[in-house]
Design a protein around this motif. Sequence first.
Motif, PDB file in Angstrom:
ATOM      1  N   PHE A   1       0.874  -1.173   0.000  1.00 37.06           N
ATOM      2  CA  PHE A   1       0.000   0.000   0.000  1.00 37.06           C
ATOM      3  C   PHE A   1       0.916   1.229   0.000  1.00 37.06           C
ATOM      4  O   PHE A   1       1.656   1.457   0.957  1.00 37.06           O
ATOM      5  CB  PHE A   1      -0.888   0.002   1.248  1.00 37.06           C
ATOM      6  CG  PHE A   1      -1.910  -1.098   1.269  1.00 37.06           C
ATOM      7  CD1 PHE A   1      -3.246  -0.831   1.014  1.00 37.06           C
ATOM      8  CD2 PHE A   1      -1.543  -2.408   1.544  1.00 37.06           C
ATOM      9  CE1 PHE A   1      -4.199  -1.844   1.034  1.00 37.06           C
ATOM     10  CE2 PHE A   1      -2.479  -3.424   1.569  1.00 37.06           C
ATOM     11  CZ  PHE A   1      -3.817  -3.144   1.311  1.00 37.06           C
TER      12      PHE A   1
ATOM     13  N   SER B   1     -14.183   2.944   5.762  1.00 41.69           N
ATOM     14  CA  SER B   1     -13.722   2.166   6.906  1.00 41.69           C
ATOM     15  C   SER B   1     -14.857   1.320   7.425  1.00 41.69           C
ATOM     16  O   SER B   1     -16.014   1.557   7.152  1.00 41.69           O
ATOM     17  CB  SER B   1     -13.230   3.100   8.016  1.00 41.69           C
ATOM     18  OG  SER B   1     -14.329   3.797   8.561  1.00 41.69           O
TER      19      SER B   1
ATOM     20  N   VAL C   1       2.181   0.045   4.118  1.00 38.38           N
ATOM     21  CA  VAL C   1       1.672  -1.218   4.653  1.00 38.38           C
ATOM     22  C   VAL C   1       2.086  -2.325   3.699  1.00 38.38           C
ATOM     23  O   VAL C   1       2.011  -2.168   2.470  1.00 38.38           O
ATOM     24  CB  VAL C   1       0.133  -1.194   4.809  1.00 38.38           C
ATOM     25  CG1 VAL C   1      -0.363  -2.498   5.433  1.00 38.38           C
ATOM     26  CG2 VAL C   1      -0.308  -0.011   5.662  1.00 38.38           C
TER      27      VAL C   1
ATOM     28  N   GLU D   1       0.353  -8.041   5.794  1.00 39.94           N
ATOM     29  CA  GLU D   1      -0.398  -7.571   6.956  1.00 39.94           C
ATOM     30  C   GLU D   1      -1.896  -7.474   6.685  1.00 39.94           C
ATOM     31  O   GLU D   1      -2.659  -7.005   7.527  1.00 39.94           O
ATOM     32  CB  GLU D   1       0.163  -6.222   7.411  1.00 39.94           C
ATOM     33  CG  GLU D   1       1.566  -6.374   7.970  1.00 39.94           C
ATOM     34  CD  GLU D   1       2.340  -5.068   8.044  1.00 39.94           C
ATOM     35  OE1 GLU D   1       3.231  -4.976   8.905  1.00 39.94           O
ATOM     36  OE2 GLU D   1       2.068  -4.166   7.235  1.00 39.94           O
ATOM     37  N   VAL D   2      -2.319  -7.918   5.486  1.00 37.68           N
ATOM     38  CA  VAL D   2      -3.743  -8.088   5.206  1.00 37.68           C
ATOM     39  C   VAL D   2      -4.130  -9.494   5.648  1.00 37.68           C
ATOM     40  O   VAL D   2      -3.697 -10.474   5.062  1.00 37.68           O
ATOM     41  CB  VAL D   2      -4.061  -7.899   3.713  1.00 37.68           C
ATOM     42  CG1 VAL D   2      -5.545  -8.137   3.450  1.00 37.68           C
ATOM     43  CG2 VAL D   2      -3.667  -6.505   3.248  1.00 37.68           C
TER      44      VAL D   2
ATOM     45  N   PHE E   1      -7.087  -6.332   8.677  1.00 33.38           N
ATOM     46  CA  PHE E   1      -5.643  -6.263   8.859  1.00 33.38           C
ATOM     47  C   PHE E   1      -5.227  -6.954  10.149  1.00 33.38           C
ATOM     48  O   PHE E   1      -6.014  -7.102  11.079  1.00 33.38           O
ATOM     49  CB  PHE E   1      -5.178  -4.804   8.889  1.00 33.38           C
ATOM     50  CG  PHE E   1      -5.336  -4.071   7.590  1.00 33.38           C
ATOM     51  CD1 PHE E   1      -4.315  -4.054   6.653  1.00 33.38           C
ATOM     52  CD2 PHE E   1      -6.523  -3.413   7.287  1.00 33.38           C
ATOM     53  CE1 PHE E   1      -4.461  -3.387   5.449  1.00 33.38           C
ATOM     54  CE2 PHE E   1      -6.677  -2.744   6.091  1.00 33.38           C
ATOM     55  CZ  PHE E   1      -5.644  -2.729   5.163  1.00 33.38           C
TER      56      PHE E   1
ATOM     57  N   GLY F   1      -0.614  -4.421  11.076  1.00 36.12           N
ATOM     58  CA  GLY F   1      -1.088  -3.776   9.861  1.00 36.12           C
ATOM     59  C   GLY F   1      -2.159  -2.743  10.133  1.00 36.12           C
ATOM     60  O   GLY F   1      -2.218  -1.700   9.471  1.00 36.12           O
TER      61      GLY F   1
ATOM     62  N   LYS G   1      -0.407   0.455  11.199  1.00 39.96           N
ATOM     63  CA  LYS G   1       0.235   1.115  10.055  1.00 39.96           C
ATOM     64  C   LYS G   1      -0.806   1.730   9.123  1.00 39.96           C
ATOM     65  O   LYS G   1      -0.637   2.846   8.627  1.00 39.96           O
ATOM     66  CB  LYS G   1       1.088   0.104   9.283  1.00 39.96           C
ATOM     67  CG  LYS G   1       2.319  -0.383  10.015  1.00 39.96           C
ATOM     68  CD  LYS G   1       3.108  -1.348   9.137  1.00 39.96           C
ATOM     69  CE  LYS G   1       4.358  -1.857   9.832  1.00 39.96           C
ATOM     70  NZ  LYS G   1       5.120  -2.803   8.983  1.00 39.96           N
ATOM     71  N   PHE G   2      -1.899   0.996   8.893  1.00 36.62           N
ATOM     72  CA  PHE G   2      -2.939   1.492   7.988  1.00 36.62           C
ATOM     73  C   PHE G   2      -3.607   2.742   8.560  1.00 36.62           C
ATOM     74  O   PHE G   2      -3.928   3.686   7.836  1.00 36.62           O
ATOM     75  CB  PHE G   2      -3.972   0.387   7.751  1.00 36.62           C
ATOM     76  CG  PHE G   2      -4.900   0.657   6.610  1.00 36.62           C
ATOM     77  CD1 PHE G   2      -4.448   0.659   5.297  1.00 36.62           C
ATOM     78  CD2 PHE G   2      -6.246   0.916   6.837  1.00 36.62           C
ATOM     79  CE1 PHE G   2      -5.306   0.911   4.240  1.00 36.62           C
ATOM     80  CE2 PHE G   2      -7.106   1.167   5.791  1.00 36.62           C
ATOM     81  CZ  PHE G   2      -6.638   1.161   4.486  1.00 36.62           C
TER      82      PHE G   2
ATOM     83  N   VAL H   1      -1.122   5.601   7.965  1.00 38.71           N
ATOM     84  CA  VAL H   1      -1.075   6.016   6.562  1.00 38.71           C
ATOM     85  C   VAL H   1      -2.326   6.796   6.187  1.00 38.71           C
ATOM     86  O   VAL H   1      -2.258   7.878   5.583  1.00 38.71           O
ATOM     87  CB  VAL H   1      -0.906   4.785   5.646  1.00 38.71           C
ATOM     88  CG1 VAL H   1      -1.118   5.163   4.191  1.00 38.71           C
ATOM     89  CG2 VAL H   1       0.468   4.166   5.823  1.00 38.71           C
ATOM     90  N   THR H   2      -3.510   6.252   6.528  1.00 40.25           N
ATOM     91  CA  THR H   2      -4.751   6.944   6.159  1.00 40.25           C
ATOM     92  C   THR H   2      -4.909   8.250   6.931  1.00 40.25           C
ATOM     93  O   THR H   2      -5.500   9.211   6.422  1.00 40.25           O
ATOM     94  CB  THR H   2      -5.958   6.032   6.409  1.00 40.25           C
ATOM     95  OG1 THR H   2      -5.936   5.547   7.768  1.00 40.25           O
ATOM     96  CG2 THR H   2      -5.947   4.833   5.464  1.00 40.25           C
TER      97      THR H   2
ATOM     98  N   ILE I   1      -2.860   0.483  -4.131  1.00 35.94           N
ATOM     99  CA  ILE I   1      -2.629  -0.927  -3.810  1.00 35.94           C
ATOM    100  C   ILE I   1      -1.850  -1.500  -4.981  1.00 35.94           C
ATOM    101  O   ILE I   1      -2.368  -1.623  -6.087  1.00 35.94           O
ATOM    102  CB  ILE I   1      -3.951  -1.675  -3.600  1.00 35.94           C
ATOM    103  CG1 ILE I   1      -4.755  -1.013  -2.472  1.00 35.94           C
ATOM    104  CG2 ILE I   1      -3.696  -3.145  -3.284  1.00 35.94           C
ATOM    105  CD1 ILE I   1      -6.134  -1.594  -2.280  1.00 35.94           C
TER     106      ILE I   1
END
Length: 587
Positions: free
Chosen positions: A125, A148, A267, A271-272, A293, A297, A300-301, A304-305, A320
């Motif tokens: 990602f 989300s 990511v 980690e998915v 995740f 993950g 981290k996600f 990032v978001t 992705i």
Amino acid sequence: MAAPKKGRSASAQSKPGRSLVLILIAIVALTGGMFASGHTTPRLGIDLAGGTSITLKAKADQGSAINKANMDTAVDIMNRRVNGLGVSETEVQTQGTDHIIVNIPKGTNSKEAQDQVGTTAKLYFRPVLASEPSGAAATPNPSPSASSKGGTSPSPSGSAAGDQKASATTPSPTSTTQGRPVSGALKADATPSSSASPKASSTPTASANPSASAAAGKLQAQYAALDCAKPAQRAKASQNSKPGDTIVACGQVGKAWYKYVLGPAGVDGTEVKKAQAVFDTQGASGWQVQMNFTSTGAKKFADVTGQLAKNPDPQNQFGIVLDGEVVSSPYVRTAITGGQAEISGSFTQQEAQSLANMLSYGALPLSFQKETVTTVTAALGGEQLHAGLLAGAIGLALVVLYLVIYYRGLSLVAMASLLVSAILTYVIMTLLGPGIHFALNLPAVCGAIVAIGITADSFIVYFERIRDEIREGRTLRPAVERGWPRARRTILVSDFVSFLAAAVLFIVTVGKVQGFAFTLGLTTVLDVVVVFFFTKPLMTLLARRKFFADGHKWSGLDPKSLGAKPPLRRTRRQSGPAAGSVDFQEA
């Protein structure tokens, strides 16, 4: 002898035509569906129809060694990729210590299967720093939205590149649509950020680092020259890139290609934990891809978001990236926390499942390169099939000959039942080809041949029960009804054991053996259907016909040839100590 209960036996004997009409309707409907689908022959496996064989060579990545555990993991992931929708008969197996062989049968979408197998790089990602159409001029359409799920923040939405069918709507605080205007990130700033923060400045700045400026200039030149409509350029775009690099990459939106500048990976695909395609039954989002995740993950996600949410459109996207290609580029308005997220829009079911498949199985422990892609001929399999069909025909002829000699007129019932079973088996196998990618291979043909004996055995059990009743001195009509309950129990128990064996074999085996188990299980189920809805009602009708009811010597139900007891009749004693009692004597 007690009289049968009113209603039940009378109904069973007087309305057998309903069952025959029902199975006739089923045959007509299935046959019509077969012709309507455009598939009138079963899809054949690679051993019968030929296909494509791909040889992949493993390459060790940083931190990953070429060993049995990693090779087995890669085989499992590839197998789930290409066989994820059903019994497609694609074979994935190791050869030696560092090679994997993939056999794709003819009739499968071989290009799609090759893409699934060939997509062997890591899944990442990455923040999108810039994007614009590449190649032929195309007007970008809005993309589907991502949101989300299960987080503590509001449901932020974004968009997933790769779908041009989403409708443009007025954005809400948590949902928006995305066009694809050219980002000003590179035009205004020749130094895309190489940090983990996915920010792209739109204000010109001067870099104080000459080497960084040179690298940014090289990246900008590479981005300007990139034509994603050309396969050769797409393949080289992000070759030998590392997770911490800022890269250029390509992605497809509908039929149009776009080029991207992507920041360092935030990511990793490992980690998915899970991704699946689901249909939104509560709202109007249609097909969605839901992601879960791992705990690492998820953190981290969220980071990032959270960083992306601070950027204006369209610089709040993350790409992705799988095998250097952007397969989706959702964007967000607020941080997505909780470890769950959705990508939604006007996905078709196939598009959603494809993206979920990539997210679930995209991260391989090793990298692979294609060494050879060859076409496999079906010459050897064709010879074996010819031999197998010849053996099956001989076996069927012997079964029919035995039925004619031993059961005479009843053999017509058995042959008609075998014909109905054969029609249903053929039509259903044909429909399962496009339905679940079932492919008929040599073991599957063997399973169908074995089923001839299973089906014939059910008829024999029922016929022998009827003949036993006739030997006891009963006429045909009550013999047909009295023999059915006992024959039914025996048939169900026998078929249950066969189906259980087929189910266990299907679960614990892989590859071609599954074809044998699947066919055996299918024909066993059809045997029950045919016996209940065709053979039994047909016997009830024939029992009313003089040829069978009177026990003609060619009917197979002649009481004399069966050694039947003379019918019993009642007489009364008129004298003696037991005067008035009932006695029996032979007629």
